[in-house]
Write a protein that holds these residues in place. Structure first.
Motif, PDB file in Angstrom:
ATOM      1  N   GLU A  92       0.965  -1.576   0.097  1.00 37.01           N
ATOM      2  CA  GLU A  92       0.042   0.088  -0.156  1.00 37.01           C
ATOM      3  C   GLU A  92       1.277   1.453   0.009  1.00 37.01           C
ATOM      4  OE1 GLU A  92      -3.147   2.917   0.386  1.00 37.01           O
ATOM      5  OE2 GLU A  92      -2.838   0.854  -0.661  1.00 37.01           O
ATOM      6  N   ALA A  93       2.280   1.199   0.950  1.00 33.03           N
ATOM      7  CA  ALA A  93       2.443   2.235   0.645  1.00 33.03           C
ATOM      8  C   ALA A  93       3.836   2.613  -0.767  1.00 33.03           C
ATOM      9  CB  ALA A  93       4.347   2.055   2.339  1.00 33.03           C
ATOM     10  N   ALA A  94       3.623   1.535  -0.791  1.00 32.82           N
ATOM     11  CA  ALA A  94       4.427   1.638  -2.796  1.00 32.82           C
ATOM     12  C   ALA A  94       3.865   2.655  -3.481  1.00 32.82           C
ATOM     13  CB  ALA A  94       4.470   0.501  -2.942  1.00 32.82           C
ATOM     14  N   LEU A  95       2.286   1.732  -3.558  1.00 29.33           N
ATOM     15  CA  LEU A  95       1.119   1.782  -4.396  1.00 29.33           C
ATOM     16  C   LEU A  95       0.884   3.568  -4.005  1.00 29.33           C
ATOM     17  CD1 LEU A  95      -1.584  -0.456  -4.107  1.00 29.33           C
ATOM     18  CD2 LEU A  95      -0.032   0.529  -6.008  1.00 29.33           C
ATOM     19  N   ARG A  97      -6.798   5.008   4.098  1.00 33.32           N
ATOM     20  CA  ARG A  97      -7.351   4.838   2.617  1.00 33.32           C
ATOM     21  C   ARG A  97      -7.749   3.815   2.917  1.00 33.32           C
ATOM     22  NH1 ARG A  97      -4.419   5.759  -3.026  1.00 33.32           N
ATOM     23  NH2 ARG A  97      -2.733   3.872  -2.583  1.00 33.32           N
ATOM     24  N   VAL A  98      -8.424   2.974   2.033  1.00 32.93           N
ATOM     25  CA  VAL A  98      -8.510   1.386   2.154  1.00 32.93           C
ATOM     26  C   VAL A  98      -7.695   1.515   0.963  1.00 32.93           C
ATOM     27  CG1 VAL A  98     -10.529   0.068   1.090  1.00 32.93           C
ATOM     28  CG2 VAL A  98     -11.212   1.875   2.380  1.00 32.93           C
ATOM     29  N   PRO A  99      -7.177   0.237   1.424  1.00 26.76           N
ATOM     30  CA  PRO A  99      -5.558  -0.390   0.736  1.00 26.76           C
ATOM     31  C   PRO A  99      -6.594  -1.157  -0.589  1.00 26.76           C
ATOM     32  CG  PRO A  99      -5.440  -0.768   2.678  1.00 26.76           C
ATOM     33  CD  PRO A  99      -7.298  -0.112   2.542  1.00 26.76           C
ATOM     34  N   GLU A 100      -6.343  -0.906  -1.939  1.00 26.56           N
ATOM     35  CA  GLU A 100      -6.715  -1.546  -3.573  1.00 26.56           C
ATOM     36  C   GLU A 100      -6.374  -2.965  -2.870  1.00 26.56           C
ATOM     37  OE1 GLU A 100      -5.200   0.422  -6.671  1.00 26.56           O
ATOM     38  OE2 GLU A 100      -4.902   1.609  -6.614  1.00 26.56           O
ATOM     39  N   THR A 101      -5.591  -3.652  -2.069  1.00 26.49           N
ATOM     40  CA  THR A 101      -5.385  -4.471  -1.682  1.00 26.49           C
ATOM     41  C   THR A 101      -5.569  -5.024  -1.069  1.00 26.49           C
ATOM     42  OG1 THR A 101      -3.634  -4.068  -0.347  1.00 26.49           O
ATOM     43  CG2 THR A 101      -2.350  -4.723  -2.309  1.00 26.49           C
ATOM     44  N   GLU A 102      -6.994  -4.703  -0.327  1.00 23.59           N
ATOM     45  CA  GLU A 102      -7.803  -5.043   1.471  1.00 23.59           C
ATOM     46  C   GLU A 102      -9.319  -5.106   0.871  1.00 23.59           C
ATOM     47  OE1 GLU A 102      -9.080  -6.131   4.471  1.00 23.59           O
ATOM     48  OE2 GLU A 102      -7.048  -4.990   4.598  1.00 23.59           O
ATOM     49  N   ALA A 103      -9.608  -5.908   0.964  1.00 27.76           N
ATOM     50  CA  ALA A 103     -10.807  -6.573   0.700  1.00 27.76           C
ATOM     51  C   ALA A 103     -12.052  -6.539   1.114  1.00 27.76           C
ATOM     52  CB  ALA A 103     -10.895  -8.452   0.372  1.00 27.76           C
ATOM     53  N   GLN A 104     -11.748  -6.106   3.159  1.00 29.37           N
ATOM     54  CA  GLN A 104     -12.371  -6.136   3.660  1.00 29.37           C
ATOM     55  C   GLN A 104     -12.824  -4.144   3.957  1.00 29.37           C
ATOM     56  OE1 GLN A 104     -14.048  -8.941   5.853  1.00 29.37           O
ATOM     57  NE2 GLN A 104     -12.144  -9.614   4.881  1.00 29.37           N
ATOM     58  N   GLY A 105     -12.578  -4.042   3.201  1.00 24.68           N
ATOM     59  CA  GLY A 105     -12.648  -1.992   3.198  1.00 24.68           C
ATOM     60  C   GLY A 105     -12.354  -1.515   4.777  1.00 24.68           C
ATOM     61  N   ARG A 106     -11.049  -1.674   5.170  1.00 28.15           N
ATOM     62  CA  ARG A 106     -11.307  -1.243   6.146  1.00 28.15           C
ATOM     63  C   ARG A 106      -9.475   0.113   5.945  1.00 28.15           C
ATOM     64  NH1 ARG A 106      -8.661  -5.991   9.902  1.00 28.15           N
ATOM     65  NH2 ARG A 106      -7.474  -6.287   8.252  1.00 28.15           N
ATOM     66  N   ILE A 107      -9.614   0.984   6.769  1.00 35.28           N
ATOM     67  CA  ILE A 107      -8.982   2.418   6.528  1.00 35.28           C
ATOM     68  C   ILE A 107      -7.591   1.914   7.057  1.00 35.28           C
ATOM     69  CG2 ILE A 107      -8.491   4.170   7.147  1.00 35.28           C
ATOM     70  CD1 ILE A 107     -11.404   4.828   6.759  1.00 35.28           C
TER      71      ILE A 107
END
Length: 360
Positions: free
Chosen positions: A123-126, A186-196
């Protein structure tokens, strides 16, 4: 202050005459130096002329009122003009004080920007990629040129780290406040649960060094070549065109693999190396000037958390000056002037206050 302004005006007049001298015109280095000096003098001289005009208007209005014999309507008009002139004098005086503050000698330079993903993994890389895009789009609005020096890309399109040059008039003066830790929520693009999630990215902005400032002994360099690679370690180049330079006395390591030419990669890597060595030299000077550090608005400490980008709220907060803006999307699309102008204003105000305190 006004004695100094007269000196500036006189010097500006001298430069105007010198620029018409054929001997000066034929000497490109001298001509370029004088043009640069005049560029810094003109805003001060023009503001001083504006001050003198306002002062003259105030004195004329005051003289008319002292002479008397004015009818009521004309007297009111003159009193209004006197009040406006006094307000102008006060405003222009403050603007002159700011213009007379010591100028950062690096302000007109090109910059090398280094972005590295911190806490947050992919997420940091993105988000490193998001910041690279933001700075690239901002550079476009200023007609500056952006060149990637080195990029370590991830499989999802982010960057573990990316270094790039931005070339253009006043690039450092605008971007120097970006050094530090940038936090994203933010909600990561790699996160399916929708958590910030909260991730961090580190940005360093280095002024490009001139050859005369940083003298590097070739024997102090270890230069290695290797094959450039892309995301996932796949080779994108069959020749060893990528360059790694190690400065042995300091241990500073620089890589460049963006160009297909080994010579071009070496040239870019040397520019980054010189910029890093110049930054270290500048940091030593800053450490020796504790009072100067107090007047800076976060222009050097990479460990300082300077800003938060909150996606759910569409909010950007700059923690150094307490600035909060609810137009995150615009800013990430390169509309950064409001943020940067606020930082410049705060920095000037702090330096002006420090100057006043030192005189008391």
């Amino acid at each position: 202050m006004f004695d100094k302004l007269e000196v500036f005006k006189k010097r500006n007049d001298e430069i105007n005459e010198m620029l018409y001298d054929p001997a000066i015109v034929s000497d490109q280095e001298k001509y370029k130096s004088l043009m640069k000096e005049q560029k810094n003098l003109v805003p001060i001289v023009e503001k001083y002329e504006e001050y003198k005009k306002a002062k003259n208007n105030a004195e004329e209005a005051k003289q008319l009122l002292n002479d008397g014999g004015l009818d009521r309507d004309f007297r009111e008009m003159v009193e209004l003009e006197l009040e406006e002139s006094r307000e102008s004098l006060e405003r222009i005086s403050e603007e002159l004080k700011i213009l007379l503050l010591p100028k950062d000698p690096n302000d007109d330079r090109n910059v090398i920007v280094e972005i590295r993903g911190g806490a947050g993994g992919e997420e940091a890389a993105l988000f490193s990629g998001v910041l690279f895009r933001m700075y690239s789009m901002y550079a476009e609005t200023k007609a500056w040129k952006t060149e990637i020096v080195n990029a370590n890309e991830t499989e999802l399109g982010g960057y573990k780290e990316i270094s790039f040059m931005i070339s253009g008039d006043g690039a450092y003066s605008r971007l120097k406040y970006e050094s530090g830790v940038h936090r994203v929520q933010r909600v990561p693009e790699t996160e399916a649960q929708g958590r910030i999630h909260t991730s961090t990215v580190t940005v360093a902005v280095l002024p490009e060094a001139e050859d005369v400032e940083i003298d590097i002994n070739p024997s102090d360099l270890q230069i290695d070549t290797f094959r450039a690679s892309g995301a996932g370690g796949q080779h994108i180049n069959k020749t060893e065109s990528a360059i790694r330079i190690t400065h042995l006395p300091t241990g500073v390591v620089v890589e460049c693999q963006d160009e297909r030419s080994q010579y071009k990669n070496k040239d870019k890597a040397m520019k980054v190396l010189k910029a890093r060595l110049l930054e270290a030299k500048m940091q030593e000077q800053t450490d020796a000037m504790a009072q100067e550090r107090k007047t800076q608005v976060g222009t050097g400490d990479r460990s300082e958390r300077i800003r938060t980008y909150n996606y759910p709220q569409g909010r950007l907060t700059d923690h150094r000056i307490g600035l909060t803006l609810y137009r995150l999307e615009d800013i990430l699309n390169g509309d950064m002037d409001e943020v940067i102008d606020s930082l410049i204003t705060a920095d000037r105000a702090a330096k002006l206050e420090s100057t006043i305190e030192s005189k008391e």
